[in-house]
Enzyme design. Sequence first.
Site, mmCIF file in Angstrom:
data_model
loop_
_atom_site.group_PDB
_atom_site.id
_atom_site.type_symbol
_atom_site.label_atom_id
_atom_site.label_comp_id
_atom_site.label_asym_id
_atom_site.label_seq_id
_atom_site.Cartn_x
_atom_site.Cartn_y
_atom_site.Cartn_z
ATOM 1 N N SER A 253 35.540 -0.227 -15.918
ATOM 2 C CA SER A 253 35.379 -1.110 -14.788
ATOM 3 C C SER A 253 34.060 -1.610 -14.870
ATOM 4 O O SER A 253 33.117 -0.984 -15.248
ATOM 5 C CB SER A 253 35.955 -0.055 -13.821
ATOM 6 O OG SER A 253 35.316 -0.809 -12.340
ATOM 7 N N TYR B 171 34.412 7.647 -8.831
ATOM 8 C CA TYR B 171 34.880 6.577 -9.763
ATOM 9 C C TYR B 171 34.045 5.890 -10.818
ATOM 10 O O TYR B 171 34.210 5.893 -12.028
ATOM 11 C CB TYR B 171 35.506 5.230 -8.868
ATOM 12 C CG TYR B 171 35.884 4.225 -9.819
ATOM 13 C CD1 TYR B 171 37.444 4.415 -10.097
ATOM 14 C CD2 TYR B 171 35.466 2.899 -9.930
ATOM 15 C CE1 TYR B 171 38.051 3.446 -10.880
ATOM 16 C CE2 TYR B 171 36.505 1.988 -10.619
ATOM 17 C CZ TYR B 171 37.711 2.241 -11.159
ATOM 18 O OH TYR B 171 38.327 1.343 -11.693
ATOM 19 N N LYS C 121 34.193 6.162 -14.812
ATOM 20 C CA LYS C 121 34.337 4.924 -15.628
ATOM 21 C C LYS C 121 32.857 4.955 -16.582
ATOM 22 O O LYS C 121 32.995 4.404 -17.576
ATOM 23 C CB LYS C 121 34.514 3.782 -14.614
ATOM 24 C CG LYS C 121 35.818 3.875 -14.036
ATOM 25 C CD LYS C 121 37.017 3.845 -14.961
ATOM 26 C CE LYS C 121 38.514 3.600 -14.370
ATOM 27 N NZ LYS C 121 39.445 3.585 -15.535
HETATM 28 N N1 LIG Z 1 42.881 -3.449 -10.138
HETATM 29 C C1 LIG Z 1 41.632 -3.404 -10.090
HETATM 30 O O1 LIG Z 1 40.913 -4.245 -9.335
HETATM 31 C C2 LIG Z 1 40.928 -2.831 -11.152
HETATM 32 C C3 LIG Z 1 39.395 -3.036 -11.527
HETATM 33 C C4 LIG Z 1 38.847 -2.234 -12.496
HETATM 34 C C5 LIG Z 1 39.477 -1.358 -13.179
HETATM 35 N N2 LIG Z 1 40.486 -1.002 -13.179
HETATM 36 C C6 LIG Z 1 41.319 -0.018 -13.873
HETATM 37 O O2 LIG Z 1 42.569 -0.700 -14.424
HETATM 38 C C7 LIG Z 1 43.574 0.706 -14.543
HETATM 39 C C8 LIG Z 1 44.790 0.342 -13.969
HETATM 40 O O3 LIG Z 1 44.934 -0.738 -13.055
HETATM 41 P P1 LIG Z 1 45.979 -1.522 -12.769
HETATM 42 O O4 LIG Z 1 45.169 -2.339 -11.635
HETATM 43 O O5 LIG Z 1 46.499 -2.274 -13.832
HETATM 44 O O6 LIG Z 1 47.157 -0.675 -12.087
HETATM 45 P P2 LIG Z 1 48.328 -0.754 -11.194
HETATM 46 O O7 LIG Z 1 48.095 -0.218 -9.730
HETATM 47 O O8 LIG Z 1 48.705 -2.200 -11.368
HETATM 48 O O9 LIG Z 1 49.287 -0.059 -11.989
HETATM 49 C C9 LIG Z 1 48.699 1.563 -12.317
HETATM 50 C C10 LIG Z 1 50.006 2.002 -13.263
HETATM 51 O O10 LIG Z 1 49.610 3.517 -13.206
HETATM 52 C C11 LIG Z 1 50.515 4.150 -13.315
HETATM 53 N N3 LIG Z 1 50.079 5.625 -13.118
HETATM 54 C C12 LIG Z 1 49.404 6.217 -11.863
HETATM 55 N N4 LIG Z 1 48.990 7.341 -12.144
HETATM 56 C C13 LIG Z 1 49.568 7.921 -13.261
HETATM 57 C C14 LIG Z 1 49.760 8.921 -13.739
HETATM 58 N N5 LIG Z 1 49.400 10.278 -13.390
HETATM 59 N N6 LIG Z 1 50.527 9.254 -15.132
HETATM 60 C C15 LIG Z 1 51.014 8.080 -15.668
HETATM 61 N N7 LIG Z 1 51.004 7.033 -15.121
HETATM 62 C C16 LIG Z 1 50.447 7.059 -13.682
HETATM 63 C C17 LIG Z 1 51.446 3.758 -12.048
HETATM 64 O O11 LIG Z 1 52.629 4.164 -12.030
HETATM 65 C C18 LIG Z 1 51.172 2.311 -12.396
HETATM 66 O O12 LIG Z 1 52.232 1.978 -13.144
HETATM 67 C C19 LIG Z 1 42.729 1.649 -14.110
HETATM 68 O O13 LIG Z 1 42.094 2.342 -15.191
HETATM 69 C C20 LIG Z 1 41.851 1.236 -13.013
HETATM 70 O O14 LIG Z 1 40.685 2.008 -12.764
HETATM 71 C C21 LIG Z 1 41.391 -1.565 -11.985
#
Ligand SMILES: NC(=O)c1ccc[n+]([C@@H]2O[C@H](COP(=O)([O-])OP(=O)(O)OC[C@H]3O[C@@H](n4cnc5c(N)ncnc54)[C@H](O)[C@@H]3O)[C@@H](O)[C@H]2O)c1
Length: 263
Positions: free
Chosen positions: A150, A163, A167
């Site tokens: 991130s 976080y 990260k």
């Molecule tokens: N969305 C943002 O703004 C953002 C920004 C920077 C980084 N990220 C990173 O991106 C990644 C995911 O983001 P996204 O926005 O695609 O998420 P999202 O909310 O669309 O999806 C998250 C997925 O993770 C699954 N999940 C959660 N906990 C789990 C577990 N214990 N075991 C298995 N599956 C699990 C959920 O079921 C879901 O399908 C993370 O690593 C997050 O830190 C997100």
Amino acid sequence: MFIKKGDDIMKLAGKVAVISAAASGMGRAGANLFAKEGAKVVILDVNQEQGELVVEEIKQSGGEAQFYKIDLIELDAIKEVIDRIDLQYGKIDVLWNHVGTPGPNGFENVTEEEYDFAMGLNLKSGFFTTQYALKSIRKAGTGSIIFTSSVGGLKASPTSVVYSTGKGAVVNLVRSLAVNLAKEKIRVNGICPSLAETPMMAQFLARSKDDDPEKNKQFLLERIPLGRFARPDDIAKAALFLASDESTYISGVNLPVDGAYMA
Ligand SMILES: NC(=O)c1ccc[n+]([C@@H]2O[C@H](COP(=O)([O-])OP(=O)(O)OC[C@H]3O[C@@H](n4cnc5c(N)ncnc54)[C@H](O)[C@@H]3O)[C@@H](O)[C@H]2O)c1
């Protein structure tokens, strides 16, 4: 191996790609894109209904995909699933460790339990998934391992110390693994999104300083020079580049995909 798709070349033809947390958001976009580019996609996620839906959408577009229901905080379960994937496919070419969680707010009131869970999902899970998958990645001859970090891993987070710590550790895990595995032609890179339009975005906005998600949204939007939040596809396309042979000389990089936010 290159296979023609109309006038284009499929970038992941013949490759087996494992993506964690691919039932939603950026992982889901990646699963669809990788499959369109010829990969056999394996989705690891705890959400069965949503995971099976992604498999269905891939199959309907003529791609190949399989879903494994798994809680990625549980190391024994990860080991078992990776062994099953190895038995079934005989190799793993691409591993995208995408799972993560926003974790607790602030610093002073963080409990040990909250700390362990957030660090477990943001750091430990991908560390051990990679360790368990290494023998299958070796069988592929070359490999591409991708971690989702991130922009919060590249700089301080004003809202979540845990976080940012987790990260940030992923950023250095990427560098260390890239150096350790380079001799075996296994590449390791990270992707650092800024806010992306997925279900997780609401959690980030809700915990921000002013407790007013709409105000926070505007505040953050104004700090992105390209003038919009990331779309899941923006991150999926970066992952495709890092997964494919178009990036064979790139390893140890943590790529911001952030609309120039870090700049
Ligand atoms: N969305 C943002 O703004 C953002 C920004 C920077 C980084 N990220 C990173 O991106 C990644 C995911 O983001 P996204 O926005 O695609 O998420 P999202 O909310 O669309 O999806 C998250 C997925 O993770 C699954 N999940 C959660 N906990 C789990 C577990 N214990 N075991 C298995 N599956 C699990 C959920 O079921 C879901 O399908 C993370 O690593 C997050 O830190 C997100």
